[in-house]
Design a protein around this motif. Sequence first.
Motif, PDB file in Angstrom:
ATOM      1  N   LYS A 102     -15.690 -26.696  -0.941  1.00  0.00           N
ATOM      2  CA  LYS A 102     -16.800 -27.137  -0.430  1.00  0.00           C
ATOM      3  C   LYS A 102     -17.625 -25.861  -0.378  1.00  0.00           C
ATOM      4  O   LYS A 102     -18.808 -26.005  -0.659  1.00  0.00           O
ATOM      5  CB  LYS A 102     -16.631 -27.771   1.007  1.00  0.00           C
ATOM      6  CG  LYS A 102     -17.943 -28.182   1.567  1.00  0.00           C
ATOM      7  CD  LYS A 102     -17.463 -28.881   3.051  1.00  0.00           C
ATOM      8  CE  LYS A 102     -18.866 -28.964   3.715  1.00  0.00           C
ATOM      9  NZ  LYS A 102     -18.416 -29.685   5.141  1.00  0.00           N
ATOM     10  N   GLU A 103     -16.947 -24.797  -0.348  1.00  0.00           N
ATOM     11  CA  GLU A 103     -17.872 -23.467  -0.134  1.00  0.00           C
ATOM     12  C   GLU A 103     -18.389 -22.910  -1.550  1.00  0.00           C
ATOM     13  O   GLU A 103     -19.124 -22.199  -1.741  1.00  0.00           O
ATOM     14  CB  GLU A 103     -17.081 -22.499   0.519  1.00  0.00           C
ATOM     15  CG  GLU A 103     -16.575 -22.315   1.886  1.00  0.00           C
ATOM     16  CD  GLU A 103     -15.624 -23.585   1.993  1.00  0.00           C
ATOM     17  OE1 GLU A 103     -14.690 -23.829   0.955  1.00  0.00           O
ATOM     18  OE2 GLU A 103     -15.472 -24.315   3.275  1.00  0.00           O
TER      19      GLU A 103
ATOM     20  N   THR B 149     -20.204 -23.118  -5.131  1.00  0.00           N
ATOM     21  CA  THR B 149     -21.529 -23.772  -5.614  1.00  0.00           C
ATOM     22  C   THR B 149     -21.263 -24.416  -6.927  1.00  0.00           C
ATOM     23  O   THR B 149     -22.272 -25.372  -7.401  1.00  0.00           O
ATOM     24  CB  THR B 149     -22.606 -22.961  -5.836  1.00  0.00           C
ATOM     25  OG1 THR B 149     -22.217 -21.730  -6.545  1.00  0.00           O
ATOM     26  CG2 THR B 149     -22.899 -22.168  -4.391  1.00  0.00           C
TER      27      THR B 149
ATOM     28  N   LYS C 253     -23.169 -27.717  -8.140  1.00  0.00           N
ATOM     29  CA  LYS C 253     -22.897 -29.036  -7.323  1.00  0.00           C
ATOM     30  C   LYS C 253     -24.335 -29.553  -6.944  1.00  0.00           C
ATOM     31  O   LYS C 253     -24.283 -30.840  -6.777  1.00  0.00           O
ATOM     32  CB  LYS C 253     -22.037 -28.730  -5.871  1.00  0.00           C
ATOM     33  CG  LYS C 253     -20.603 -28.373  -6.159  1.00  0.00           C
ATOM     34  CD  LYS C 253     -19.879 -28.487  -4.845  1.00  0.00           C
ATOM     35  CE  LYS C 253     -18.405 -28.555  -5.373  1.00  0.00           C
ATOM     36  NZ  LYS C 253     -17.798 -27.405  -5.151  1.00  0.00           N
ATOM     37  N   GLN C 254     -25.381 -28.782  -7.008  1.00  0.00           N
ATOM     38  CA  GLN C 254     -26.522 -29.382  -6.437  1.00  0.00           C
ATOM     39  C   GLN C 254     -27.072 -30.333  -7.669  1.00  0.00           C
ATOM     40  O   GLN C 254     -27.999 -30.898  -7.184  1.00  0.00           O
ATOM     41  CB  GLN C 254     -27.749 -28.080  -6.079  1.00  0.00           C
ATOM     42  CG  GLN C 254     -27.600 -27.439  -4.962  1.00  0.00           C
ATOM     43  CD  GLN C 254     -28.478 -26.366  -5.021  1.00  0.00           C
ATOM     44  OE1 GLN C 254     -28.997 -25.648  -5.904  1.00  0.00           O
ATOM     45  NE2 GLN C 254     -28.879 -26.061  -3.539  1.00  0.00           N
TER      46      GLN C 254
ATOM     47  N   TYR D  55     -23.867 -34.787  -4.317  1.00  0.00           N
ATOM     48  CA  TYR D  55     -23.871 -33.360  -3.676  1.00  0.00           C
ATOM     49  C   TYR D  55     -23.825 -33.548  -2.095  1.00  0.00           C
ATOM     50  O   TYR D  55     -23.228 -32.828  -1.573  1.00  0.00           O
ATOM     51  CB  TYR D  55     -25.227 -32.770  -3.965  1.00  0.00           C
ATOM     52  CG  TYR D  55     -25.574 -31.463  -3.581  1.00  0.00           C
ATOM     53  CD1 TYR D  55     -24.845 -30.281  -3.690  1.00  0.00           C
ATOM     54  CD2 TYR D  55     -26.374 -31.245  -2.464  1.00  0.00           C
ATOM     55  CE1 TYR D  55     -24.925 -29.151  -3.000  1.00  0.00           C
ATOM     56  CE2 TYR D  55     -26.891 -29.836  -1.868  1.00  0.00           C
ATOM     57  CZ  TYR D  55     -25.924 -28.869  -1.975  1.00  0.00           C
ATOM     58  OH  TYR D  55     -26.230 -27.925  -1.213  1.00  0.00           O
ATOM     59  N   GLN D  56     -24.792 -34.177  -1.729  1.00  0.00           N
ATOM     60  CA  GLN D  56     -24.769 -34.485  -0.136  1.00  0.00           C
ATOM     61  C   GLN D  56     -23.418 -35.012   0.462  1.00  0.00           C
ATOM     62  O   GLN D  56     -23.036 -34.597   1.545  1.00  0.00           O
ATOM     63  CB  GLN D  56     -25.882 -35.409   0.377  1.00  0.00           C
ATOM     64  CG  GLN D  56     -26.169 -35.209   1.817  1.00  0.00           C
ATOM     65  CD  GLN D  56     -26.396 -34.015   2.446  1.00  0.00           C
ATOM     66  OE1 GLN D  56     -27.372 -33.202   1.742  1.00  0.00           O
ATOM     67  NE2 GLN D  56     -25.590 -33.446   3.330  1.00  0.00           N
TER      68      GLN D  56
ATOM     69  N   ILE E  17     -20.638 -34.572  -0.671  1.00  0.00           N
ATOM     70  CA  ILE E  17     -19.474 -33.453  -0.853  1.00  0.00           C
ATOM     71  C   ILE E  17     -19.754 -32.559   0.406  1.00  0.00           C
ATOM     72  O   ILE E  17     -18.770 -32.306   1.105  1.00  0.00           O
ATOM     73  CB  ILE E  17     -19.498 -32.473  -2.157  1.00  0.00           C
ATOM     74  CG1 ILE E  17     -19.333 -33.501  -3.358  1.00  0.00           C
ATOM     75  CG2 ILE E  17     -18.877 -31.228  -1.972  1.00  0.00           C
ATOM     76  CD1 ILE E  17     -19.737 -32.882  -4.737  1.00  0.00           C
ATOM     77  N   ASN E  18     -20.955 -32.450   0.673  1.00  0.00           N
ATOM     78  CA  ASN E  18     -21.220 -31.474   2.048  1.00  0.00           C
ATOM     79  C   ASN E  18     -20.744 -32.177   3.209  1.00  0.00           C
ATOM     80  O   ASN E  18     -20.532 -31.416   4.212  1.00  0.00           O
ATOM     81  CB  ASN E  18     -22.657 -30.935   1.937  1.00  0.00           C
ATOM     82  CG  ASN E  18     -23.016 -30.190   0.937  1.00  0.00           C
ATOM     83  OD1 ASN E  18     -22.258 -29.174   0.434  1.00  0.00           O
ATOM     84  ND2 ASN E  18     -24.296 -29.984   0.536  1.00  0.00           N
ATOM     85  N   ASP E  19     -20.920 -33.618   3.160  1.00  0.00           N
ATOM     86  CA  ASP E  19     -20.479 -34.251   4.319  1.00  0.00           C
ATOM     87  C   ASP E  19     -18.980 -34.461   4.382  1.00  0.00           C
ATOM     88  O   ASP E  19     -18.512 -35.398   5.146  1.00  0.00           O
ATOM     89  CB  ASP E  19     -21.378 -35.754   4.443  1.00  0.00           C
ATOM     90  CG  ASP E  19     -22.832 -35.247   4.654  1.00  0.00           C
ATOM     91  OD1 ASP E  19     -23.297 -34.314   5.006  1.00  0.00           O
ATOM     92  OD2 ASP E  19     -23.523 -36.142   4.176  1.00  0.00           O
ATOM     93  N   ASP E  20     -18.106 -33.998   3.774  1.00  0.00           N
ATOM     94  CA  ASP E  20     -16.725 -34.139   3.615  1.00  0.00           C
ATOM     95  C   ASP E  20     -16.417 -35.499   3.635  1.00  0.00           C
ATOM     96  O   ASP E  20     -15.669 -36.110   4.091  1.00  0.00           O
ATOM     97  CB  ASP E  20     -16.301 -33.846   4.870  1.00  0.00           C
ATOM     98  CG  ASP E  20     -16.022 -32.158   4.909  1.00  0.00           C
ATOM     99  OD1 ASP E  20     -15.992 -31.510   4.041  1.00  0.00           O
ATOM    100  OD2 ASP E  20     -15.973 -31.418   6.092  1.00  0.00           O
TER     101      ASP E  20
ATOM    102  N   ASN F  90     -15.792 -40.886   5.603  1.00  0.00           N
ATOM    103  CA  ASN F  90     -15.872 -39.549   5.588  1.00  0.00           C
ATOM    104  C   ASN F  90     -14.662 -39.080   6.392  1.00  0.00           C
ATOM    105  O   ASN F  90     -14.040 -39.680   7.166  1.00  0.00           O
ATOM    106  CB  ASN F  90     -17.089 -39.040   5.985  1.00  0.00           C
ATOM    107  CG  ASN F  90     -17.502 -39.014   7.254  1.00  0.00           C
ATOM    108  OD1 ASN F  90     -16.637 -38.975   8.273  1.00  0.00           O
ATOM    109  ND2 ASN F  90     -18.869 -39.170   7.482  1.00  0.00           N
TER     110      ASN F  90
END
Length: 128
Positions: free
Chosen positions: A37-38, A40, A53-54, A59-60, A62-65, A74
């Motif tokens: 997750k960290e 890019t 990843k953007q 993308y979102q 992934i950021n939201d697990d 999630n």
Amino acid sequence: MCGISCKDVENKTLCHQVRFPENYELSSEKYYFCPSKECTVGYFSSTGHIIPKQRLRTYQEINDDKLCYCFDINADQYLSALHANNSDAVKSFVIQKTKSGDCACDIKNPSGQCCLAKFKILERLGAR
């Protein structure tokens, strides 16, 4: 770039995950997904081509697990179900849908992999 081990993905996963116009311009070389997750980097090839990843449709998520991309579950939701002793119902639902062919992990999950292994990892973490 982040140094963790990554798995290769099928071309159809890549084509569904990468946004236009990058998906239109993908070469046929082998790509790998970085699950960190960290990091890019979303995908990278052995020749050094990088897709951030953007530039991914998920993308979102992934950021939201996101745990299960097919059925919109999630990690926090599953951990809550674990603590409420309701996780068997959630996991059974995903298993049943997977067995009946109602999932699309190969295109919805950016790794192209089934999420069921991640359920087990969260179960071990939640038991702590």
